[in-house]
Scaffold this motif. Structure first.
Motif: not given
Length: 302
Positions: A273-282
């Motif tokens: 989940t945190p990795l998906l969030y970081l990807s979405h933020r980028d």
């Protein structure tokens, strides 16, 4: 599937994740008593045999000026591949397919941490939080009452995979990626072969099938990454690779009779989940930059 659009790139990466999971399946099917170094050597041999004619054809149509560039890095990556391949076999021999893959997906966390340490990349609070949650996820997934070779091997595999991935940044940009993969596997042969001789196990002919099939799947995964990330920004499509965990759940249940428990699901969510969030933020950041760039262009045109 050209990979030139976001949707086609995502589909290619999902297929690549499926092949990566199949690679793990064939390694696991080889059995827990497999001659590890012999198996690793056979995988490297098959990858060289498969890649050689493809690379020769590609080089025939291209400039050959870059063939001798980055050999030291390929040598380092080849020997690191041997270490990663051995750790992969050890972890899959003990852990379930889904559990091992859930731990493997912590590799992006190590990539971000190593990037901050070695390349002085900015380590934001979001990245630190993702790392903390990821390591909490590992503890939830493994729930270690004692430290085993499988657990340590899975974590070390993610670490070596991250380090090997970071070295890609230093490879010559003008060099064909499949050629680089071939040279890396070629440099893996001496160490893998030496370890196989030291192991002293009798030749196991049944390993040929599993080594060949896992090598084909590994190459297909590499090609999918090559095509999937070639035309589209990686932050827009990288989340597609996490589909591999779903394939690991399903195939592990179907072939090996593994039943994921609640802890595995919770731990996987803490990792991904945190990795998906970081990807979405980028993705959002790229969109803002694109909009700002278009606005400036329009103002300049006016």
């Amino acid at each position: 599937m050209s990979g030139r659009t976001v949707s086609s790139a995502i589909l290619i990466l999902v297929l690549g994740s499926f092949f990566a999971t199949l690679c793990d399946v064939f390694i696991k099917l080889a059995g827990s008593e497999v001659a590890i170094f012999q198996f690793t050597f056979l995988r490297a041999v098959f990858m060289c045999f498969i890649l050689l004619p493809i690379v020769v054809l590609r080089l025939y149509r291209r400039s050959k000026s870059a063939v001798f560039l980055g050999l030291k890095l390929h040598f380092i990556r080849g020997n690191m591949w041997v270490l990663a391949a051995v750790l992969l076999v050890l972890s899959l021999a003990e852990l379930s397919l889904a559990t091992a893959n859930a731990v493997f997906y912590t590799a992006p966390i190590f990539i971000m941490l190593f990037g901050a340490f070695f390349y002085k990349e900015r380590l934001s609070m979001d990245v630190v939080l993702a790392a903390v949650l990821g390591f909490m996820g590992i503890l939830v997934i493994l729930r270690p009452t004692e430290i085993t070779f499988g657990m340590v091997s899975a974590i070390l595999f993610a670490v070596v995979l991250a380090a090997n991935s970071l070295l890609i940044k230093k490879l010559p940009q003008q060099q064909d990626i499949l050629y680089g993969l071939l040279v890396t596997q070629f440099f893996a042969l001496p160490l893998a072969g030496g370890l196989a001789l030291w192991e002293g196990e009798a030749f196991q002919i049944e390993l040929l099938v599993y080594a060949a099939l896992s090598s084909v799947c590994s190459i297909l995964y590499s090609v999918s990454c090559l095509v999937g990330y070639r035309y589209v920004a990686s932050s827009k499509v990288t989340s597609a690779e996490y589909s591999g965990l779903i394939f690991a759940f399903l195939i592990g249940w179907w072939i090996f009779g593994e039943t994921p428990d609640l802890g595995l699901f919770i731990g996987s969510l803490l990792v991904i989940t945190p990795l998906l969030y970081l990807s979405h933020r980028d993705v959002k950041r790229l969109r803002r930059e694109q909009m700002l760039s278009n606005t400036r262009s329009n103002l300049g045109a006016g």
